[in-house]
Enzyme design. Structure first.
Site, PDB file in Angstrom:
ATOM      1  N   ASP A 192       0.811  -1.225   0.000  1.00 16.96           N
ATOM      2  CA  ASP A 192       0.000   0.000   0.000  1.00 16.96           C
ATOM      3  C   ASP A 192       0.846   1.279   0.000  1.00 16.96           C
ATOM      4  O   ASP A 192       0.388   2.326   0.423  1.00 16.96           O
ATOM      5  CB  ASP A 192      -0.958  -0.002   1.206  1.00 16.96           C
ATOM      6  N   GLU A 193       2.092   1.171  -0.441  1.00 15.78           N
ATOM      7  CA  GLU A 193       2.998   2.324  -0.367  1.00 15.78           C
ATOM      8  C   GLU A 193       3.838   2.463  -1.628  1.00 15.78           C
ATOM      9  O   GLU A 193       4.298   1.467  -2.168  1.00 15.78           O
ATOM     10  CB  GLU A 193       4.005   2.058   0.759  1.00 15.78           C
TER      11      GLU A 193
HETATM   12  P1  TTP Z   1       0.787  -0.176   6.856  1.00 16.43           P
HETATM   13  O1  TTP Z   1       0.758   0.865   5.777  1.00 16.43           O
HETATM   14  O2  TTP Z   1       1.952  -0.222   7.763  1.00 16.43           O
HETATM   15  O3  TTP Z   1      -0.484  -0.020   7.806  1.00 16.43           O
HETATM   16  P2  TTP Z   1      -1.950   0.439   7.441  1.00 16.43           P
HETATM   17  O4  TTP Z   1      -2.106   0.796   6.011  1.00 16.43           O
HETATM   18  O5  TTP Z   1      -2.891  -0.634   7.937  1.00 16.43           O
HETATM   19  O6  TTP Z   1      -2.144   1.668   8.392  1.00 16.43           O
HETATM   20  P3  TTP Z   1      -1.621   3.175   8.204  1.00 16.43           P
HETATM   21  O7  TTP Z   1      -2.874   3.999   8.136  1.00 16.43           O
HETATM   22  O8  TTP Z   1      -0.847   3.430   9.454  1.00 16.43           O
HETATM   23  O9  TTP Z   1      -0.801   3.240   6.965  1.00 16.43           O
HETATM   24  O10 TTP Z   1       0.622  -1.621   6.235  1.00 16.43           O
HETATM   25  C1  TTP Z   1      -0.170  -1.888   5.075  1.00 16.43           C
HETATM   26  C2  TTP Z   1      -0.922  -3.197   5.228  1.00 16.43           C
HETATM   27  O11 TTP Z   1      -0.011  -4.261   5.491  1.00 16.43           O
HETATM   28  C3  TTP Z   1      -1.904  -3.217   6.382  1.00 16.43           C
HETATM   29  O12 TTP Z   1      -3.169  -2.692   6.021  1.00 16.43           O
HETATM   30  C4  TTP Z   1      -1.955  -4.668   6.752  1.00 16.43           C
HETATM   31  C5  TTP Z   1      -0.600  -5.191   6.402  1.00 16.43           C
HETATM   32  N1  TTP Z   1       0.225  -5.348   7.628  1.00 16.43           N
HETATM   33  C6  TTP Z   1       0.253  -6.595   8.259  1.00 16.43           C
HETATM   34  O13 TTP Z   1      -0.383  -7.545   7.784  1.00 16.43           O
HETATM   35  N2  TTP Z   1       0.989  -6.735   9.404  1.00 16.43           N
HETATM   36  C7  TTP Z   1       1.694  -5.705   9.965  1.00 16.43           C
HETATM   37  O14 TTP Z   1       2.347  -5.883  11.020  1.00 16.43           O
HETATM   38  C8  TTP Z   1       1.656  -4.419   9.305  1.00 16.43           C
HETATM   39  C9  TTP Z   1       2.405  -3.244   9.887  1.00 16.43           C
HETATM   40  C10 TTP Z   1       0.922  -4.298   8.146  1.00 16.43           C
HETATM   41 MG    MG Z   2      -0.800   2.142   5.045  1.00 14.25          MG
END
Ligand code: TTP
Ligand code: MG
Length: 359
Positions: free
Chosen positions: A104-105
């Site tokens: 997602d980045e």
């Molecule tokens: P992130 O971008 O770290 O988290 P997020 O998108 O859920 O939240 P934020 O709003 O803080 O960006 O991670 C992206 C996806 O990766 C997240 O939706 C689920 C997955 N993930 C895991 O499965 N385990 C983990 O420990 C993390 C950090 C993320």
């Molecule tokens: Mg995220």
């Protein structure tokens, strides 16, 4: 700029099922053992307010959300990957150079496109946010900076639905009061070591003598920490190449040392891995099996194949051989199993011709 989708898996679930919006939503990786064993993958911000975090055991998340109308859902990776692909396709269009760094980045180098003007960059980021909202109904957080390091920290600093711009002349002030572990590469251990040296903020780190940092952390890391504390980062935004390895791991229904049971489950992992190899047009040359034993210790066995392959039966045979060896040598029951292939290479035309010749 760095674009990061907000609470990604949970947000996708909210879009699929608008009824759950407003409730705490927790997306879980169930290990399949008992109804509650497993870990939280991610949670929406309503659940986060109750202290739920990625990586937390499901039972703990349940106890934190007791008495609320929280919704717990299993991960649906295929669906998230599809949504991710759509978003990445949108983002790619906005960048001169594009680098996806997670599901997602992504980093977008937009320097030329915005004539190195941060205000233009901000407008572009607003267009991107609107585009993702219109096309996929998702919100994201965007950080803009003179380099990847600053863009990433900027994106993290306002979530969800944030847009943070850090101009060149703001870098020093932006960084100085942040805790050191906001810098990429500063984990718990390093943070503790830095605290013991009297360094708690990035500003403290910036005021250290570079030589002293090299003595404490080694030359390479010392230089990195010194530069990072000053906001210096020259890493280009570039399309990442092929993955270095492909792996799958799973929890067995019961602890066992029965080879057939293990192999049967391992074959499912192999077939998943084979699908990825085929889709990406890759061969692998090394195969490794991983076992988390009943006593939680981790064992590995690996081999290098005679020739690079994408042949599922060759991979399965190697995996069976490696697990046979591992069970034979440890004689302990296994709890989780994994398979990893590495030494990946592109399937070249010659290789394809050779395989078809042999068939
Ligand atoms: P992130 O971008 O770290 O988290 P997020 O998108 O859920 O939240 P934020 O709003 O803080 O960006 O991670 C992206 C996806 O990766 C997240 O939706 C689920 C997955 N993930 C895991 O499965 N385990 C983990 O420990 C993390 C950090 C993320
Ligand atoms: Mg995220």
């Amino acid at each position: 700029m760095l674009v990061d989708l907000d609470y990604f898996f949970a947000q996708v679930e909210e879009i699929r099922n608008p009824d759950i919006k407003g409730k705490p939503v927790v997306v879980c990786v169930y290990s399949g053992r008992t109804q509650e064993s497993g870990a939280v993958s991610t949670a929406n911000y309503t659940a986060r307010k109750h202290g739920v975090k990625s990586g937390m055991p499901i039972f703990l998340a349940k106890s934190k959300l007791a008495g609320t109308d929280a919704v717990f859902l299993p991960v649906d990776n295929k669906h998230y990957e599809k949504v991710s692909d759509n978003v990445m396709a949108i983002l790619r269009n906005y960048a001169d150079n594009f680098e996806q760094v997670g599901i997602d980045e992504a980093y977008l180098d937009v320097s030329t496109r915005v004539h190195r003007d941060f205000s233009e960059g901000e407008k572009l980021a607003e267009r991107i946010k609107a585009d993702i909202r219109n096309e996929e109904s998702l919100t994201c957080s965007i950080g803009i900076g003179p380099n990847k390091l600053i863009a990433k920290i900027a994106a993290d600093s306002q979530k969800p639905d944030g847009l943070t711009v850090v101009r060149i002349d703001q870098v020093k002030e932006f960084l100085s009061s942040l805790p050191v572990d906001r810098l990429i590469g500063v984990g718990i251990k390093t943070k503790q070591k830095m605290l013991a040296m009297g360094i708690s903020t990035v500003g403290d780190l910036a005021s250290q003598d570079a030589q002293k940092l090299m003595e404490a952390f080694g030359r390479k890391l010392g230089v990195y920490y010194h530069n990072a504390s000053l906001g210096i980062d020259e890493e280009p935004v570039q399309e990442s190449g092929e993955p270095e390895s492909i792996s799958r791991i799973t929890t067995l229904k019961e602890n066992t040392k029965d080879l057939n049971t293990i192999v049967e489950r391992a074959n499912e992992l192999c077939s998943d891995i084979h699908a990825v190899l085929s889709e990406k047009g890759l061969y692998c040359k090394s195969v490794r099996v991983i076992a988390v034993m009943a006593n939680m210790s981790v064992r590995n066995r690996s081999k290098v194949l005679d020739a690079a392959t994408a042949d599922q039966s060759v991979i399965m045979m190697s995996v069976k051989e490696l697990f046979a060896k591992l069970i034979d040598e440890t004689q302990i029951e296994v709890r989780r199993i994994g398979v990893r292939v590495s030494n990946l290479e592109k399937q070249s035309r010659t290789q394809k011709q050779i395989t078809s010749f042999l068939q």
